[in-house]
Design an enzyme around this catalytic site. Structure first.
Site, mmCIF file in Angstrom:
data_model
loop_
_atom_site.group_PDB
_atom_site.id
_atom_site.type_symbol
_atom_site.label_atom_id
_atom_site.label_comp_id
_atom_site.label_asym_id
_atom_site.label_seq_id
_atom_site.Cartn_x
_atom_site.Cartn_y
_atom_site.Cartn_z
ATOM 1 C CG ASP A 294 -2.196 0.835 0.953
ATOM 2 O OD1 ASP A 294 -2.173 1.685 0.039
ATOM 3 O OD2 ASP A 294 -3.190 0.679 1.687
HETATM 4 C C1 NOJ Z 1 -4.089 3.842 0.305
HETATM 5 C C2 NOJ Z 1 -5.269 2.944 0.498
HETATM 6 O O1 NOJ Z 1 -5.158 2.244 1.717
HETATM 7 C C3 NOJ Z 1 -5.456 1.947 -0.618
HETATM 8 O O2 NOJ Z 1 -6.675 1.274 -0.401
HETATM 9 C C4 NOJ Z 1 -5.417 2.629 -1.945
HETATM 10 O O3 NOJ Z 1 -5.678 1.722 -2.977
HETATM 11 C C5 NOJ Z 1 -4.039 3.271 -2.109
HETATM 12 N N1 NOJ Z 1 -3.849 4.240 -1.054
HETATM 13 C C6 NOJ Z 1 -3.849 3.930 -3.470
HETATM 14 O O4 NOJ Z 1 -4.584 5.075 -3.542
#
Ligand code: NOJ
Length: 752
Positions: free
Chosen positions: A293
């Site tokens: 993430d």
């Molecule tokens: C953080 C989030 O937790 C995740 O779900 C998301 O896909 C990513 N950022 C990318 O934006």
């Protein structure tokens, strides 16, 4: 041990020959494709330099708001093969330019993969995922993700960071809005549907997107519902609760998996070998790629797990992380770590293979650009129609004292801070949704008198109250559309109090005093605490954040042209103090007992400590939620017949058929979600008091009788214990069928 003789070899040869002859052509083609892709991956890998391999592991972000020309330095990095994928490049000319450089000037013509959070729609926005879960309709979820894929792939997005499969038992967590709810079986059914919708039946088609099952693992178990927080899980919880939707996603062929921000039992997910390799690769057999993430790799420093970025890269690389989102520790350190013998070189090859395999599967090598004849159209009429149906099927009627549907000609007064806020009703993760293309309740009910009353959910200005009350006095019915603005749920937006924000309750209570029929329509990312005034409402309708078509769907539901047919995918708490709450809890040694329970107001003054029932409950909130999991009303009347079973004994290798006959005893067609729950009375570890095993959503015309059949096998009752053993022992299973998790139409069967 038995020796392998030449006769055995001959028999084996004949057996394989027969198997080959029996293999259907589609499977043969699939196998051929797989072999073909693996050969291409090998060939490419053999030509790549170590630097180019590390480049494939890099997912670089652009902010959605970044405007202006692409920096030459970025193009140069692509030219050198230093970037494998991008997220949030939203200018289509930029996408084309980057892709052109990658395939025409890059070292081996390896295409880039463009990603985006397309969570519940791209332009046409469907209800938030928790709302879609409330539909209990996997087909509808599949349609929604198909529409999202069609629209998003038309601009070149071929990878979405969805579906989120984090079970959640705590409505304080802001990301409950994105979750499939609290039940592993329902979530698994939805997981398959999302993936079928996003990925289609042939991922090479340019109208598909690679899906990403996230967040691996147990992100929804964040302590206290505080985002990013610690998850502490027994093996039992991990395998029986949090893992099943991911297992289904892998079985369904999900292309990618994203790690979660949290730690799991002391080890951050992004550096957690047990979950990324032992479970995901070895046990589930995942062969796509895993992405971290946003910065979660280098956040292992803040977790107190890695002393610096180099060590974080080492931990992630050894644990099983293929691609790094936004942070650049792999870029900076992976080759050094390999040179120092801290990460095996074979691990890098393994990661590159997984990424290249996925790019081949997506057909990006043959078709790196959006074809001119791509059929995706934003807001196509059938997309809008599907979005409206999704709202109707997701909306949960929680209370109705004969108010809905409204009689034609009823003078409606419409008010509330969500009644005409296009942007807000789209909900969280709708970067590409457009408020001005959204149909609000006010748009859809032009004949209703309208005074907004509060201009946003947290608004504390009472300036319009007098006008609201004056208009309400002249109406037959008040429809108050309240709830939460989009920003109050979603990532990092946990709440400790679950009441309506701002002074919405003040306005509501003034309206309630007018003694007019009143319907509260909620648009929110989570269950809201309505306990104090529920009894004053004539109707309560939960629409979640409904998306683009919320207004027209509400109109149809108010007037009975459509019937809200959602059921709760989460228990609805009485108050935040009851959380976490989930229907599939354990019994405890002292389960709450309605006969012995004494609420806080009824405790005699000076009561002796042990004189009151010693059971598991809250003195002030009791022991049940306000509305149970699976609950929802309809406009119709359905009667359930008794649950019948084809046999009362179930043995390995055989199945049982369960039957229940439903009769529509009302005057209108109605939709029912028939739910089958089980309770395993005794286990080698304690078992939940109820577990959802099957459901069917059916529509019955008036007077219709229909017999529903469910087939169960031993596998439906197997579970993991604290030692990781999977199975079920002999004993009795109670089965219940009904319209929510508390219904008690039961039969028992014996497992032998
Ligand atoms: C953080 C989030 O937790 C995740 O779900 C998301 O896909 C990513 N950022 C990318 O934006």
């Amino acid at each position: 041990m038995k020796n392998f003789s030449s006769i055995d070899a001959l028999l084996l040869f004949l057996f394989l020959l027969i198997c080959h002859a029996c293999t259907p052509p589609s499977v043969e083609k699939e196998n051929a494709n797989t072999t073909d892709i693996e050969a291409k991956v090998d060939a490419l890998l053999a030509q790549m330099s170590p630097e180019e391999k590390v480049g494939q592991l890099a997912l670089r972000g652009r902010s959605s708001r970044e405007k202006g020309a692409l920096p030459e330095s970025l193009l140069e990095r692509v030219r050198r093969g230093q970037i494998g994928a991008f997220l949030n490049v939203m200018d289509t000319s930029h996408m084309r330019a980057l892709q052109r450089v990658a395939v025409e000037e890059g070292p081996h013509g390896i295409p880039l993969l463009f990603a985006r959070d397309v969570i519940h729609g791209f332009k046409t926005i469907f209800p938030i995922p928790l709302g879609q879960a409330a539909s209990w309709n996997p087909e509808l979820v599949e349609t929604g993700s198909r529409v999202a894929a069609l629209e998003a792939s038309s601009v070149g997005i071929r990878w979405t960071f969805a579906p989120m499969l984090d079970l959640c038992q705590d409505s304080r967590w802001g990301r409950i809005a994105e979750s499939p709810g609290e039940d592993p079986y329902l979530a698994s059914q939805l997981a398959s549907a999302y993936i079928r919708g996003f990925q289609g039946s042939d991922l090479r088609q340019p109208t598909t997107m690679a899906a990403c099952a996230k967040h691996f693992l147990a992100y929804g178990a964040a302590i206290g519902g505080r985002d990013y927080n610690t998850a502490v899980l027994s093996e039992e919880l991990l395998y029986n609760l949090y893992l099943p939707p991911f297992r289904t996603a892998v079985d369904q062929g999900v292309s990618t998996v994203m790690t979660s921000f949290n730690e799991v039992n002391g080890v951050p997910a992004t550096g957690n070998q047990k979950i990324l390799t032992d479970i995901l690769r070895d046990q589930l057999g995942f062969d796509g790629f895993v992405v971290s993430d946003w910065n979660s790799l280098t956040e292992m420093i803040a977790h107190g797990f890695a002393r610096d970025a180099k060590r974080a890269a080492e931990l992630a690389a050894r644990a099983g992380l293929d691609m790094e989102m936004t942070s650049q520790a792999y870029d900076d350190f992976l080759l050094d770590l390999i040179a120092e013998g801290l990460v095996p070189e074979s691990q890098l090859d393994f990661y590159v293979r997984n990424i290249l395999r996925t790019k081949f599967r997506l057909g990006l090598f043959e078709r790196p650009y959006v074809p001119a004849d791509h059929p995706g159209t934003f807001y196509a009429p059938d997309h809008l129609e599907a979005a409206k149906t999704a709202v109707v099927e997701s909306s949960v009627l929680l209370k109705n004292e004969g108010l809905l549907p409204l009689a034609p000609g009823t003078k409606v007064f419409l008010t509330g801070p969500l009644a005409h806020q296009g942007r807000e009703q789209l909900g969280t993760w709708t970067f590409d949704g457009e408020g001005d293309r959204t149909r609000t309740p006010h748009d859809a009910l032009p004949e209703a008198t309208f005074v907004e009353g509060l201009s946003y959910s947290r608004d504390r200005d009472r300036g319009q109250f007098a006008q609201v009350l004056a208009a309400a006095r002249r109406a037959d019915v008040i429809v108050f559309v309240g709830g939460e603005e989009a920003i109050l749920s979603g990532e990092a937006h946990s709440r400790g109090k679950l009441r309506l924000p701002g002074i919405q309750e003040d306005l509501l209570s003034e309206l309630i005093q007018l003694d007019k029929p009143i319907a509260l329509v909620l648009m929110a990312g989570r269950p809201i605490n309505v306990s104090d005034y529920l009894s004053d409402l004539d109707a309560l309708l939960m629409m979640w954040h409904p998306g683009t078509m919320g207004g027209p769907a509400l109109r149809e539901m108010l007037y009975g042209e459509a019937e809200p047919s959602g059921r709760l995918p989460v228990s609805w708490p009485r108050a935040a103090g009851q959380l976490p709450y989930f229907y599939n809890h354990k019994s405890t040694g002292r389960p709450a007992n309605p006969e012995k329970f004494v609420g806080i107001e009824d405790i005699p003054v000076g009561a002796w400590q042990s004189s009151l029932g010693n059971e598991s409950h809250y003195l002030d909130l009791g022991y049940t939620p306000l509305f149970p999991f699976g609950y929802g009303l309809s406009y119709g009347e359905v009667q359930y017949g008794p649950l019948e079973v084809s046999d009362t004994v179930l043995v390995e290798g055989q199945s049982l058929e369960l039957r229940v006959t439903l009769t529509n005893t009302g005057a209108r067609s109605t939709t029912e979600v028939v739910q089958l729950y089980a309770r395993d009375r005794f286990g080698r570890v304690t078992r939940p008091v109820r577990e959802l095993k099957r459901f069917q959503k059916v529509t019955l015309p008036p007077g219709e009788r229909q017999t529903l059949r469910f087939t169960v096998t031993m596998d439906d009752f197997k579970y993991y214990d604290s030692e990781g053993q999977y199975g079920v022992e002999s004993g009795t299973i109670d089965l219940f069928v009904g319209s929510d998790c508390t219904r008690a139409e039961g039969r028992s069967i014996d497992i032998r």
